[in-house]
Motif scaffolding. Structure first.
Motif, PDB file in Angstrom:
ATOM      1  N   GLY A 307       0.800  -1.226   0.000  1.00 11.34           N
ATOM      2  CA  GLY A 307       0.000   0.000   0.000  1.00 11.34           C
ATOM      3  C   GLY A 307       0.823   1.262   0.000  1.00 11.34           C
ATOM      4  N   SER A 308       0.129   2.387  -0.026  1.00 11.53           N
ATOM      5  CA  SER A 308       0.800   3.682  -0.079  1.00 11.53           C
ATOM      6  C   SER A 308       0.327   4.577   1.049  1.00 11.53           C
ATOM      7  CB  SER A 308       0.503   4.393  -1.402  1.00 11.53           C
ATOM      8  OG  SER A 308       0.805   3.547  -2.488  1.00 11.53           O
ATOM      9  N   LYS A 309       1.211   5.490   1.419  1.00 15.00           N
ATOM     10  CA  LYS A 309       0.851   6.484   2.407  1.00 15.00           C
ATOM     11  C   LYS A 309       1.392   7.821   1.937  1.00 15.00           C
ATOM     12  CE  LYS A 309       2.189   7.344   7.154  1.00 15.00           C
ATOM     13  NZ  LYS A 309       2.544   6.669   8.409  1.00 15.00           N
ATOM     14  N   LEU A 310       0.473   8.725   1.661  1.00 15.08           N
ATOM     15  CA  LEU A 310       0.859  10.062   1.212  1.00 15.08           C
ATOM     16  C   LEU A 310       0.531  11.037   2.330  1.00 15.08           C
ATOM     17  CD1 LEU A 310       1.650  12.052  -1.131  1.00 15.08           C
ATOM     18  CD2 LEU A 310      -0.786  12.178  -1.650  1.00 15.08           C
ATOM     19  N   ARG A 311       1.542  11.759   2.799  1.00  9.75           N
ATOM     20  CA  ARG A 311       1.297  12.744   3.849  1.00  9.75           C
ATOM     21  C   ARG A 311       1.739  14.108   3.358  1.00  9.75           C
ATOM     22  NH1 ARG A 311       4.487  11.811   8.745  1.00  9.75           N
ATOM     23  NH2 ARG A 311       2.931  13.019   9.862  1.00  9.75           N
ATOM     24  N   PHE A 312       0.972  15.113   3.692  1.00  8.59           N
ATOM     25  CA  PHE A 312       1.392  16.479   3.357  1.00  8.59           C
ATOM     26  C   PHE A 312       0.886  17.455   4.396  1.00  8.59           C
ATOM     27  CE2 PHE A 312      -2.763  17.141   1.285  1.00  8.59           C
ATOM     28  CZ  PHE A 312      -3.062  15.883   0.787  1.00  8.59           C
ATOM     29  N   LYS A 313       1.627  18.543   4.529  1.00  4.12           N
ATOM     30  CA  LYS A 313       1.308  19.511   5.574  1.00  4.12           C
ATOM     31  C   LYS A 313       1.289  20.923   5.030  1.00  4.12           C
ATOM     32  CE  LYS A 313       3.631  17.071   9.315  1.00  4.12           C
ATOM     33  NZ  LYS A 313       4.172  17.253  10.651  1.00  4.12           N
ATOM     34  N   ILE A 314       0.469  21.715   5.661  1.00  4.11           N
ATOM     35  CA  ILE A 314       0.528  23.153   5.433  1.00  4.11           C
ATOM     36  C   ILE A 314       0.820  23.784   6.785  1.00  4.11           C
ATOM     37  CG2 ILE A 314      -0.834  25.209   4.864  1.00  4.11           C
ATOM     38  CD1 ILE A 314      -2.114  23.666   2.616  1.00  4.11           C
ATOM     39  N   PHE A 315       1.894  24.558   6.854  1.00  2.30           N
ATOM     40  CA  PHE A 315       2.232  25.232   8.109  1.00  2.30           C
ATOM     41  C   PHE A 315       1.504  26.565   8.147  1.00  2.30           C
ATOM     42  CE2 PHE A 315       6.117  22.770   6.970  1.00  2.30           C
ATOM     43  CZ  PHE A 315       5.921  21.771   7.902  1.00  2.30           C
ATOM     44  N   LEU A 316       0.942  26.877   9.292  1.00  2.00           N
ATOM     45  CA  LEU A 316       0.137  28.085   9.381  1.00  2.00           C
ATOM     46  C   LEU A 316       0.945  29.262   9.899  1.00  2.00           C
ATOM     47  CD1 LEU A 316      -3.101  26.529  10.847  1.00  2.00           C
ATOM     48  CD2 LEU A 316      -2.496  26.920   8.482  1.00  2.00           C
ATOM     49  N   LYS A 317       0.784  30.341   9.198  1.00  2.00           N
ATOM     50  CA  LYS A 317       1.360  31.575   9.704  1.00  2.00           C
ATOM     51  C   LYS A 317       0.390  32.116  10.731  1.00  2.00           C
ATOM     52  CE  LYS A 317       2.909  32.424   5.164  1.00  2.00           C
ATOM     53  NZ  LYS A 317       1.974  32.730   4.142  1.00  2.00           N
TER      54      LYS A 317
END
Lengths: 347, 124
Positions: A307-317
């Motif tokens: 399987g696959s695991k895609l992680r992504f983030k947006i850092f908040l100002k």
């Protein structure tokens, strides 16, 4: 309420239907029972016109049902009073001047039916009856206007209340680290509902007070990830969004088939999508590229057969902070979007 | 340009009753690949497209699209219309093709809201 005859005699084409306002829609949605006056001031047959005038005056009304032994027998209005005044006949009983030709409407009818009756009969008020033919109240054009205004206000307030509640979510909870996790199960091949999870995620962010630009970036990234689960997985997968005051972490996991060559999968234009998927406007090999463009950090792990695991983030100002009033000390890795320094994958 | 003016210019038919016709359209974008739309479109644009499945509306919602125009008289299915009404996105069908519509809108001063592609989007 002059709009009610705006479409009179016209065939409602799509174009014309497009000009229908929310007010007009409400006229078709609201029931008479929702806007009528339930316990109207009443008069009786033997009351004098003078007494009726006093009731009108004191209660600022322009008409009232007339009762005889508790039963409805007519309606008396300001026009009837004027007729009596002209003849200097205010001492006459109400029954001499009342209208006995009663126009009624059912409490379950829509407001538009009442509006049509106002226009066709030129009457100022209608008697509302219930399923047992008993008087349930009266309805005037004023009742309709007030009812619609109230409904319009409610439409607006409901969303305002949601936004207020959600934006204060973090405020009243004290912990060293509060997070909100949203989880959605995504079915493989479910193109009809494709994007509904992302739609809910974007709405949640907006309600929590995220700025529109941030909600848009998250929305686009998570939508591409959701479509990937729908298009490419064996059994669908899970979309998980973790909202914290300083960052939003999104994750798409599945149980296969897994990606053979991650570098190739990351290449703009590379796609393994079927013709069917391409006809839907997807599968152009831009999904992962698009996600990366929208986020501050992205990582793709995959094992063929597992399987696959895609992680992504947006850092908040600080100005993007989700949830009003949260201590701003919690910004660990704020970054300037234009610098591109966080555009890395750890694949 | 607002939605009402847009409808006149594209000679369009509106499918979503109750839409706010005074809403401002800041520019345009034409594409049939939803990923292209997601990659290039800027907020408050009208999206011209030949596709009419519900994913177009989802894409429009994610990308803050102001209105969607289906080219060449394409009649959207009910699911698409229902979703557009729910998400309050005006849906318009125009009898003209993509090229003609882009031309008409540009001629009336509507700018492009398509971002050009990065030269090498993946290797920075």
């Amino acid at each position: 309420m002059t709009d009610q005859t705006r479409f009179k005699g016209q065939i409602i084409s799509d174009q014309l239907a497009g000009a229908i306002t929310r007010t007009e829609e409400l006229a078709y949605e609201l029931k008479v029972s929702e806007v009528m006056t339930r316990e109207p001031f009443t008069t009786s047959t033997l009351m004098t016109m003078e007494e009726a005038l006093d009731i009108f005056n004191k209660n600022r009304i322009s008409g009232a049902p007339v009762l005889e032994n508790g039963a409805l027998v007519g309606v008396i209005s300001i026009e009837d009073l004027i007729r009596a005044l002209r003849k200097n006949d205010l001492s006459a009983p109400v029954q001499n001047y009342m209208t006995t030709n009663l126009v009624t409407i059912r409490d379950t009818d829509t407001v538009i039916e009442a509006l049509k009756l106002f226009v066709n009969t030129k009457l100022g008020r209608l008697i509302v009856i219930d399923s047992e033919n008993q008087m349930a109240g009266i309805i005037t054009k004023g009742d309709v206007t007030r009812g619609i205004l109230k409904a319009l206000d409610q439409d607006y307030q409901e969303e305002e209340v949601r936004i207020y509640r959600a934006s204060h979510l973090f405020e009243d909870i004290s912990s060293d680290r509060s997070t909100l996790v949203l989880r959605y199960n995504i079915k493989v091949g479910d193109f009809t509902h494709g994007g509904s999870a992302s739609s809910n995620i974007k709405r949640a962010l907006l309600r929590m007070g995220a700025n529109p630009q941030l909600a848009r970036r998250c929305g686009i990234a998570v939508y591409e990830a959701e479509m990937n689960l729908i298009i490419h997985t064996t059994n669908g997968g899970v979309l998980r969004v973790e909202i914290e005051p300083h960052q939003i972490t999104m994750q798409a996991t599945d149980e296969g088939p897994g990606i053979e060559d991650i570098d190739l999968a990351m290449k703009p234009g590379y796609s393994t999508a079927t013709q069917e998927v391409r006809e839907l406007g997807f599968g152009a090999g831009m999904g992962l590229v698009n996600i990366k463009r929208c986020v501050d950090w992205m990582q793709l792990e995959s094992t063929p057969g597992i399987g696959s695991k895609l992680r992504f983030k947006i850092f908040l100002k600080e100005e993007d902070t989700v949830g009003e009033g949260y201590p701003s000390s919690a910004k660990e890795s704020t970054k300037d979007e234009s610098s591109g320094s966080h555009r890395s994958f750890g694949a | 340009m607002n939605i009402e003016e847009l409808i006149t210019i594209v000679d369009g038919t509106l499918h979503t009753p109750g839409a706010d016709l005074s809403r401002e359209v800041k520019g345009g974008c034409g594409a049939d690949l939803m990923s292209d739309v997601l990659a290039s479109i800027q907020p408050e644009a009208v999206l011209l497209t030949g596709l009419c499945n519900p994913q177009v509306i989802r894409t429009a919602q994610m990308a803050d699209v102001a209105a969607v125009v289906f080219v060449r008289g394409k009649q959207p299915p009910k699911e698409t219309i229902d979703l557009a009404i729910e998400e309050r996105i005006p849906l318009i069908t125009s009898p003209f093709g993509m090229f003609e519509l882009c031309g008409r809108l540009r001629q009336r001063g509507l700018p492009s809201l398509e971002m050009p592609v990065d030269k090498d989007p993946c290797c920075d």
